[in-house]
Design a protein around this motif. Structure first.
Motif, PDB file in Angstrom:
ATOM      1  N   LEU A 152     -59.256 145.557  18.336  1.00 38.21           N
ATOM      2  CA  LEU A 152     -59.111 143.768  17.277  1.00 38.21           C
ATOM      3  C   LEU A 152     -57.637 143.080  18.379  1.00 38.21           C
ATOM      4  CD1 LEU A 152     -59.566 146.308  13.871  1.00 38.21           C
ATOM      5  CD2 LEU A 152     -61.287 144.935  15.539  1.00 38.21           C
ATOM      6  N   LEU A 153     -56.651 143.705  18.138  1.00 34.93           N
ATOM      7  CA  LEU A 153     -55.608 142.387  18.025  1.00 34.93           C
ATOM      8  C   LEU A 153     -55.151 142.334  19.447  1.00 34.93           C
ATOM      9  CD1 LEU A 153     -54.077 140.630  16.725  1.00 34.93           C
ATOM     10  CD2 LEU A 153     -52.363 142.492  16.421  1.00 34.93           C
ATOM     11  N   GLY A 154     -54.988 143.719  19.962  1.00 40.76           N
ATOM     12  CA  GLY A 154     -54.203 143.085  21.604  1.00 40.76           C
ATOM     13  C   GLY A 154     -55.424 142.310  22.005  1.00 40.76           C
ATOM     14  N   PRO A 155     -56.697 142.650  22.511  1.00 44.85           N
ATOM     15  CA  PRO A 155     -56.730 142.080  23.541  1.00 44.85           C
ATOM     16  C   PRO A 155     -56.896 140.313  22.834  1.00 44.85           C
ATOM     17  CG  PRO A 155     -58.655 143.763  23.357  1.00 44.85           C
ATOM     18  CD  PRO A 155     -57.376 143.867  22.173  1.00 44.85           C
ATOM     19  N   LEU A 156     -57.019 140.130  22.001  1.00 40.93           N
ATOM     20  CA  LEU A 156     -56.899 138.883  21.377  1.00 40.93           C
ATOM     21  C   LEU A 156     -55.689 137.967  22.015  1.00 40.93           C
ATOM     22  CD1 LEU A 156     -58.187 136.001  19.611  1.00 40.93           C
ATOM     23  CD2 LEU A 156     -57.156 136.909  17.894  1.00 40.93           C
ATOM     24  N   LEU A 157     -54.467 138.891  21.663  1.00 41.55           N
ATOM     25  CA  LEU A 157     -53.413 138.176  21.531  1.00 41.55           C
ATOM     26  C   LEU A 157     -53.135 138.332  23.624  1.00 41.55           C
ATOM     27  CD1 LEU A 157     -51.379 140.436  19.802  1.00 41.55           C
ATOM     28  CD2 LEU A 157     -51.326 138.422  19.338  1.00 41.55           C
ATOM     29  N   ARG A 158     -53.648 138.974  24.022  1.00 44.23           N
ATOM     30  CA  ARG A 158     -53.665 138.520  25.556  1.00 44.23           C
ATOM     31  C   ARG A 158     -54.411 137.743  26.186  1.00 44.23           C
ATOM     32  NH1 ARG A 158     -53.275 144.610  25.309  1.00 44.23           N
ATOM     33  NH2 ARG A 158     -55.496 144.489  25.778  1.00 44.23           N
ATOM     34  N   LEU A 159     -55.225 137.346  25.372  1.00 43.63           N
ATOM     35  CA  LEU A 159     -56.517 135.974  25.632  1.00 43.63           C
ATOM     36  C   LEU A 159     -55.542 134.446  25.616  1.00 43.63           C
ATOM     37  CD1 LEU A 159     -58.891 134.975  26.778  1.00 43.63           C
ATOM     38  CD2 LEU A 159     -60.094 135.094  24.267  1.00 43.63           C
ATOM     39  N   VAL A 160     -55.049 134.692  24.168  1.00 46.17           N
ATOM     40  CA  VAL A 160     -54.598 133.885  23.896  1.00 46.17           C
ATOM     41  C   VAL A 160     -53.562 133.019  24.244  1.00 46.17           C
ATOM     42  CG1 VAL A 160     -53.573 132.243  21.583  1.00 46.17           C
ATOM     43  CG2 VAL A 160     -55.523 134.337  21.556  1.00 46.17           C
ATOM     44  N   PHE A 161     -52.233 134.437  24.451  1.00 45.15           N
ATOM     45  CA  PHE A 161     -51.113 134.661  25.254  1.00 45.15           C
ATOM     46  C   PHE A 161     -51.232 134.244  26.630  1.00 45.15           C
ATOM     47  CE2 PHE A 161     -50.779 134.573  20.855  1.00 45.15           C
ATOM     48  CZ  PHE A 161     -49.145 133.772  20.498  1.00 45.15           C
ATOM     49  N   ARG A 162     -51.425 135.326  27.218  1.00 48.18           N
ATOM     50  CA  ARG A 162     -51.751 135.220  28.344  1.00 48.18           C
ATOM     51  C   ARG A 162     -50.551 135.957  28.682  1.00 48.18           C
ATOM     52  NH1 ARG A 162     -56.507 134.100  31.176  1.00 48.18           N
ATOM     53  NH2 ARG A 162     -58.465 132.950  29.576  1.00 48.18           N
ATOM     54  N   PRO A 163     -49.507 136.766  28.038  1.00 53.52           N
ATOM     55  CA  PRO A 163     -48.346 137.029  28.788  1.00 53.52           C
ATOM     56  C   PRO A 163     -47.971 137.541  29.469  1.00 53.52           C
ATOM     57  CG  PRO A 163     -48.850 139.087  26.545  1.00 53.52           C
ATOM     58  CD  PRO A 163     -50.232 137.720  27.759  1.00 53.52           C
TER      59      PRO A 163
END
Length: 239
Positions: A10-21
């Motif tokens: 739910l959240l992890g893939p979205l965060l990695r997509l938005v922030f590209r850490p």
């Protein structure tokens, strides 16, 4: 179960997509056993970015206000934080520090990772502030290493008051574990606790390259709010 659903679906893939850490020094985080990850705190998103990129589960001590908000939004926020493995800590009152230490030691006693922000609150201006000694107490009582961590770019991505994050590059940088076993049994020595905390904050500073302020963030915030109110009062027209 919901923790891993958030992390991987739910959240992890979205965060990695938005922030590209970009992750640096991940090898310094132990693959097993108890440890404290101590980091700077620049943004609301810090709570979720680090768990999203770590292979192991990490539990953060979070302010109790996240769990007690009114209405539907408050209930959803509380459910979200609990599901993400966050532990509420009441930061008010004289026993607040002891409550945080007790909760943190409970996590470490299960050989898990504990995430903590030694500053005690988010930085309101992007600078790094003086750390509170609770992190030192837990490190000594539990006999665990402290891994310094720097969140870089999250202040620009989601500064205080910003609900929808900006698209901005983020770096999450881990440093070498800090071993304080030489101070075993000295968790009641104030000078030792201050020295350990300062060493941790210096390690975070070296990773983050922030400007450092040798004062507590909460005190500086309160002073700035009071000064702003005074300026506003002075500008009010006299009737």
């Amino acid at each position: 179960m919901f923790y891993y659903l958030l992390k991987y679906v739910l959240l992890g893939p979205l965060l990695r997509l938005v922030f590209r850490p970009r992750i640096e020094g991940l090898e310094h985080v132990p693959s097993e056993g108890a440890a404290i990850v101590a980091g700077n705190h620049l943004s609301f998103s810090d709570h979720f970015l680090m768990p999203a990129i770590l292979k192991r589960r990490i539990t953060f001590l979070a302010k109790a206000e996240y769990f007690t908000g009114p209405g539907l939004k408050g209930r959803l926020t509380a459910f979200f934080f609990r599901s993400a493995g966050q532990i509420p800590v009441d930061r008010s009152g004289k026993d607040a520090g002891q409550a945080a230490i007790r909760e943190g030691l409970g996590v470490l006693s299960k050989d898990e990772l504990l995430g903590i922000y030694p500053e005690g609150t988010r930085s309101h201006d992007g600078r790094l502030y003086k750390g509170k000694v609770g992190v030192a107490v837990m490190a000594l009582k539990a006999g665990v290493p402290v891994i310094p961590c720097a969140m870089i770019g999250t202040f620009e991505a989601q500064p205080p008051g910003k609900v929808i994050p900006n698209v901005h590059p983020v770096v999450i940088r881990f440093g070498k574990p800090l071993d304080f076993s030489r101070y075993e049994g000295m968790e009641n020595e104030k000078a030792i606790l201050r020295a350990i905390t300062d060493e941790i904050m210096y390690a975070i500073l070296s990773l983050s390259e922030q400007e450092y302020v040798d004062r507590y963030a909460a005190v500086v915030k309160a002073e700035e709010v009071a000064a702003a109110k005074e300026r506003k009062f002075r500008r009010m027209p006299l009737s």
